[in-house]
Write a protein that holds these residues in place. Sequence first.
Motif, PDB file in Angstrom:
ATOM      1  N   LEU B  12       0.701  -1.446   0.198  1.00 31.01           N
ATOM      2  CA  LEU B  12      -0.100  -0.104  -0.631  1.00 31.01           C
ATOM      3  C   LEU B  12       0.384   1.280  -0.198  1.00 31.01           C
ATOM      4  O   LEU B  12       1.777   0.967   0.164  1.00 31.01           O
ATOM      5  CB  LEU B  12      -0.676   0.097   1.328  1.00 31.01           C
ATOM      6  N   SER B  13       0.435   2.244   0.098  1.00 30.35           N
ATOM      7  CA  SER B  13       1.172   3.806  -0.361  1.00 30.35           C
ATOM      8  C   SER B  13       1.326   4.114   1.049  1.00 30.35           C
ATOM      9  O   SER B  13       2.954   4.494   0.861  1.00 30.35           O
ATOM     10  CB  SER B  13       0.104   5.276  -0.674  1.00 30.35           C
ATOM     11  N   ASP B  14       1.193   3.837   2.143  1.00 38.90           N
ATOM     12  CA  ASP B  14       2.193   3.840   3.344  1.00 38.90           C
ATOM     13  C   ASP B  14       3.286   2.952   4.308  1.00 38.90           C
ATOM     14  O   ASP B  14       4.062   2.823   4.772  1.00 38.90           O
ATOM     15  CB  ASP B  14       0.883   4.182   4.646  1.00 38.90           C
ATOM     16  N   GLY B  15       3.431   2.016   2.912  1.00 37.96           N
ATOM     17  CA  GLY B  15       4.214   1.409   2.873  1.00 37.96           C
ATOM     18  C   GLY B  15       4.203  -0.400   3.586  1.00 37.96           C
ATOM     19  O   GLY B  15       5.435  -1.259   3.362  1.00 37.96           O
ATOM     20  N   THR B  16       3.221  -0.463   3.660  1.00 42.45           N
ATOM     21  CA  THR B  16       2.427  -1.526   4.549  1.00 42.45           C
ATOM     22  C   THR B  16       1.871  -2.977   3.607  1.00 42.45           C
ATOM     23  O   THR B  16       2.234  -2.279   2.213  1.00 42.45           O
ATOM     24  CB  THR B  16       1.733  -1.601   5.475  1.00 42.45           C
ATOM     25  N   ALA B  17       1.819  -3.793   3.567  1.00 43.90           N
ATOM     26  CA  ALA B  17       1.506  -4.891   2.521  1.00 43.90           C
ATOM     27  C   ALA B  17       0.368  -5.415   3.219  1.00 43.90           C
ATOM     28  O   ALA B  17       0.201  -5.385   4.186  1.00 43.90           O
ATOM     29  CB  ALA B  17       2.780  -5.946   2.594  1.00 43.90           C
ATOM     30  N   ARG B  18      -0.775  -5.626   1.941  1.00 41.88           N
ATOM     31  CA  ARG B  18      -1.992  -6.284   2.553  1.00 41.88           C
ATOM     32  C   ARG B  18      -2.085  -7.677   1.743  1.00 41.88           C
ATOM     33  O   ARG B  18      -1.961  -6.925   0.523  1.00 41.88           O
ATOM     34  CB  ARG B  18      -3.147  -5.215   2.246  1.00 41.88           C
ATOM     35  N   ILE B  19      -2.167  -8.529   2.510  1.00 43.91           N
ATOM     36  CA  ILE B  19      -3.044 -10.664   1.193  1.00 43.91           C
ATOM     37  C   ILE B  19      -3.923 -10.722   2.118  1.00 43.91           C
ATOM     38  O   ILE B  19      -4.304 -10.904   2.827  1.00 43.91           O
ATOM     39  CB  ILE B  19      -1.591 -11.173   1.550  1.00 43.91           C
ATOM     40  N   SER B  20      -4.849 -10.928   0.166  1.00 45.13           N
ATOM     41  CA  SER B  20      -6.116 -11.830   1.440  1.00 45.13           C
ATOM     42  C   SER B  20      -6.017 -13.212   0.690  1.00 45.13           C
ATOM     43  O   SER B  20      -7.329 -13.450   0.301  1.00 45.13           O
ATOM     44  CB  SER B  20      -7.073 -10.476   0.813  1.00 45.13           C
ATOM     45  N   ASP B  21      -4.764 -13.533   0.091  1.00 45.20           N
ATOM     46  CA  ASP B  21      -5.539 -14.903  -0.854  1.00 45.20           C
ATOM     47  C   ASP B  21      -5.243 -16.032  -0.011  1.00 45.20           C
ATOM     48  O   ASP B  21      -4.958 -15.971   0.923  1.00 45.20           O
ATOM     49  CB  ASP B  21      -4.305 -14.733  -2.375  1.00 45.20           C
ATOM     50  N   ARG B  22      -4.091 -16.998  -0.373  1.00 42.24           N
ATOM     51  CA  ARG B  22      -3.873 -18.128  -0.568  1.00 42.24           C
ATOM     52  C   ARG B  22      -3.639 -17.926   1.146  1.00 42.24           C
ATOM     53  O   ARG B  22      -3.033 -18.795   2.096  1.00 42.24           O
ATOM     54  CB  ARG B  22      -3.357 -19.109  -1.141  1.00 42.24           C
ATOM     55  N   ARG B  23      -2.019 -17.036   0.680  1.00 41.66           N
ATOM     56  CA  ARG B  23      -1.176 -16.880   1.429  1.00 41.66           C
ATOM     57  C   ARG B  23      -1.980 -16.311   3.311  1.00 41.66           C
ATOM     58  O   ARG B  23      -1.216 -17.305   4.229  1.00 41.66           O
ATOM     59  CB  ARG B  23       0.073 -15.776   1.358  1.00 41.66           C
ATOM     60  N   CYS B  24      -2.936 -15.074   3.298  1.00 42.67           N
ATOM     61  CA  CYS B  24      -3.003 -15.186   4.334  1.00 42.67           C
ATOM     62  C   CYS B  24      -4.554 -16.381   4.377  1.00 42.67           C
ATOM     63  O   CYS B  24      -4.262 -16.557   5.850  1.00 42.67           O
ATOM     64  CB  CYS B  24      -5.048 -13.924   3.566  1.00 42.67           C
ATOM     65  N   ARG B  25      -4.894 -16.986   4.168  1.00 40.01           N
ATOM     66  CA  ARG B  25      -5.365 -18.402   4.822  1.00 40.01           C
ATOM     67  C   ARG B  25      -4.585 -19.179   5.257  1.00 40.01           C
ATOM     68  O   ARG B  25      -4.673 -19.935   6.236  1.00 40.01           O
ATOM     69  CB  ARG B  25      -5.941 -19.251   3.568  1.00 40.01           C
ATOM     70  N   GLN B  26      -4.044 -19.272   4.822  1.00 38.75           N
ATOM     71  CA  GLN B  26      -2.069 -20.101   5.275  1.00 38.75           C
ATOM     72  C   GLN B  26      -1.822 -19.551   6.297  1.00 38.75           C
ATOM     73  O   GLN B  26      -1.866 -20.165   7.661  1.00 38.75           O
ATOM     74  CB  GLN B  26      -1.364 -20.515   4.734  1.00 38.75           C
ATOM     75  N   HIS B  28      -3.826 -17.400   8.407  1.00 41.69           N
ATOM     76  CA  HIS B  28      -4.501 -17.264   9.561  1.00 41.69           C
ATOM     77  C   HIS B  28      -5.043 -19.199  10.000  1.00 41.69           C
ATOM     78  O   HIS B  28      -5.080 -19.602  11.277  1.00 41.69           O
ATOM     79  CB  HIS B  28      -5.319 -17.306   8.920  1.00 41.69           C
ATOM     80  N   ASP B  29      -4.907 -19.736   8.581  1.00 40.97           N
ATOM     81  CA  ASP B  29      -5.827 -21.138   9.546  1.00 40.97           C
ATOM     82  C   ASP B  29      -4.950 -22.155   9.675  1.00 40.97           C
ATOM     83  O   ASP B  29      -4.751 -23.062  10.554  1.00 40.97           O
ATOM     84  CB  ASP B  29      -6.547 -21.819   7.859  1.00 40.97           C
ATOM     85  N   VAL B  30      -3.120 -22.337   9.391  1.00 39.47           N
ATOM     86  CA  VAL B  30      -2.418 -23.228   9.198  1.00 39.47           C
ATOM     87  C   VAL B  30      -1.174 -22.539   9.997  1.00 39.47           C
ATOM     88  O   VAL B  30      -1.535 -23.362  11.320  1.00 39.47           O
ATOM     89  CB  VAL B  30      -1.131 -23.772   8.086  1.00 39.47           C
ATOM     90  N   ILE B  31      -1.151 -21.495  10.128  1.00 37.79           N
ATOM     91  CA  ILE B  31       0.578 -20.972  10.824  1.00 37.79           C
ATOM     92  C   ILE B  31      -0.042 -20.403  11.873  1.00 37.79           C
ATOM     93  O   ILE B  31       0.521 -20.245  13.334  1.00 37.79           O
ATOM     94  CB  ILE B  31       1.033 -19.916  10.712  1.00 37.79           C
ATOM     95  N   ILE B  56      -5.201  -9.372  11.305  1.00 34.80           N
ATOM     96  CA  ILE B  56      -5.308 -10.578  10.194  1.00 34.80           C
ATOM     97  C   ILE B  56      -6.546 -11.042  10.848  1.00 34.80           C
ATOM     98  O   ILE B  56      -7.112 -11.297  12.317  1.00 34.80           O
ATOM     99  CB  ILE B  56      -4.486 -12.058  10.938  1.00 34.80           C
ATOM    100  N   ASP B  57      -7.439 -11.332   9.855  1.00 34.78           N
ATOM    101  CA  ASP B  57      -8.208 -12.343   9.694  1.00 34.78           C
ATOM    102  C   ASP B  57      -8.564 -13.482   8.857  1.00 34.78           C
ATOM    103  O   ASP B  57      -7.776 -13.699   7.903  1.00 34.78           O
ATOM    104  CB  ASP B  57      -9.697 -11.112  10.178  1.00 34.78           C
ATOM    105  N   CYS B  61      -4.793 -10.351   5.229  1.00 35.77           N
ATOM    106  CA  CYS B  61      -3.722  -9.403   6.776  1.00 35.77           C
ATOM    107  C   CYS B  61      -2.623  -8.364   5.845  1.00 35.77           C
ATOM    108  O   CYS B  61      -2.937  -7.863   4.689  1.00 35.77           O
ATOM    109  CB  CYS B  61      -3.194 -11.044   6.577  1.00 35.77           C
ATOM    110  N   ARG B  62      -2.686  -7.572   6.955  1.00 37.89           N
ATOM    111  CA  ARG B  62      -1.642  -6.554   7.094  1.00 37.89           C
ATOM    112  C   ARG B  62      -0.474  -6.641   7.590  1.00 37.89           C
ATOM    113  O   ARG B  62      -0.679  -7.827   8.657  1.00 37.89           O
ATOM    114  CB  ARG B  62      -2.503  -5.205   7.301  1.00 37.89           C
ATOM    115  N   LEU B  63       0.686  -6.379   6.735  1.00 35.67           N
ATOM    116  CA  LEU B  63       1.398  -6.960   7.540  1.00 35.67           C
ATOM    117  C   LEU B  63       2.532  -5.453   7.090  1.00 35.67           C
ATOM    118  O   LEU B  63       2.816  -4.936   6.338  1.00 35.67           O
ATOM    119  CB  LEU B  63       2.321  -8.601   7.354  1.00 35.67           C
ATOM    120  N   VAL B  64       3.740  -5.725   8.021  1.00 36.85           N
ATOM    121  CA  VAL B  64       5.140  -4.075   7.607  1.00 36.85           C
ATOM    122  C   VAL B  64       6.348  -5.406   7.423  1.00 36.85           C
ATOM    123  O   VAL B  64       6.975  -6.320   7.867  1.00 36.85           O
ATOM    124  CB  VAL B  64       4.881  -3.360   8.622  1.00 36.85           C
ATOM    125  N   PHE B  65       6.923  -5.787   6.048  1.00 35.98           N
ATOM    126  CA  PHE B  65       8.328  -6.435   5.734  1.00 35.98           C
ATOM    127  C   PHE B  65       9.419  -5.628   6.321  1.00 35.98           C
ATOM    128  O   PHE B  65       9.414  -4.066   5.464  1.00 35.98           O
ATOM    129  CB  PHE B  65       7.703  -6.271   4.602  1.00 35.98           C
TER     130      PHE B  65
END
Lengths: 232, 232
Positions: B12-26, B28-31, B56-57, B61-65
């Motif tokens: 995103l423009s603020d430098g954080t990242a947002r994911i909502s696909d398979r990676r988010c499910r993994q 949230h659900d697995v890790i 994260i829900d 998922c929002r995160l900073v790298f």
Amino acid sequence: MNLLLLEEKDFLSDGTARISDRRCRQLHDVIRATPGKLCKAGILGGKCGTAEILAIDETQCRLVFTAEKEPPAPAPLVLIAALPRPQTLVKVLHCAASNGIKKICFIHTFKVEKSYWSSPRLAPETIREELLLALEQAGDTLLPEVKFFRAFRPFVEEHLEEIASGKRLLGDPAGEAASFAENATLAVGPEGGFTDAEKRAFREHGFTEVSLGKRTLRTEFALQGLISRIVR
Amino acid sequence: MNLLLLEEKDFLSDGTARISDRRCRQLHDVIRATPGKLCKAGILGGKCGTAEILAIDETQCRLVFTAEKEPPAPAPLVLIAALPRPQTLVKVLHCAASNGIKKICFIHTFKVEKSYWSSPRLAPETIREELLLALEQAGDTLLPEVKFFRAFRPFVEEHLEEIASGKRLLGDPAGEAASFAENATLAVGPEGGFTDAEKRAFREHGFTEVSLGKRTLRTEFALQGLISRIVR
């Protein structure tokens, strides 16, 4: 199927053999064998040779087997593996057996999920079926022995010394690059690895860490890579 | 997933990242990641580092790298493989990519079934998805280049010289035992192998046969074994 595996029970009193299971379907449907066709075959636990198809249809196949030579030499490697998740267990069995490993011990470790021990894939007939497929793949006739040890400490204290043969190697990303050994025992951990205490237990029994490099590979690929480095 | 792979478009423009696909499910659900959790991450085509989960829900998922280091060094190996059957193609891609191979060429040969070329698994987005899974497995960020050559002769005559780098190796059971090479190109045949004419064509371009032994292994295991012998 690179080798048609026959068992004593397939043979009739006239010395010919008759099969009517998966092997027959594969010969009929996939290989499209017809009478007169010769194919590589072997007797489970015995010699390799040639089978000549005498008669074949969808449901059964009659053939005559001629023994010619010993099966390929076993790999001088014993495998000790933390019990993997069931779908990986199948691949590990295939990998080990098709590489000619004849002794496979699955053990419990801290990071093995307890539920893996109740998988139907641990049933002896399911294991045996996987091993037969691997022997057919590799052109071998000698079934590996597969053992299960459901507790780590008793395995290490009561069985490891008897099982471990030759050079004692522990798969670990921090180890030396794996290399050829005349005769060896390879222990590989679960996803997430052995705990420090488990590694120490192996080290106390003379195991040294060997590695394939820093990349984390899927269990079956890591295993194949280590086998290919260790066995000539 | 040993590495969370992020792409430029996730930021995103603020430098954080947002994911909502398979990676988010993994996550949230697995890790079962929760805010504050740190995990290994990398930017596709860029550096490796750490991601901190901010929120994260189930759906996003929002995160900073934070970038920390270069990805692992590529394997100095080019792979040329006869196009395998579709279910094996997936395994070959995974094996090659998780071992750090960055150039993979699939070619047609006499024993490649023509139908393999029309598999939906050859679609670029399907290939890319497999490669991403392999990078996540191996902790790498650099996508391999995958090319397809649908005719053998034009491949050999017009492309092979440019593609082949380092020592030129042809997988063949009759070859010398495969061993370490500083920099190499490995060509592996289809089920049933290269024809004599195809082998001759490779030999004319300086390829020599290397082997893993006499046992016939499944394509993906033979490939892993050869890679582990050739790459340190």
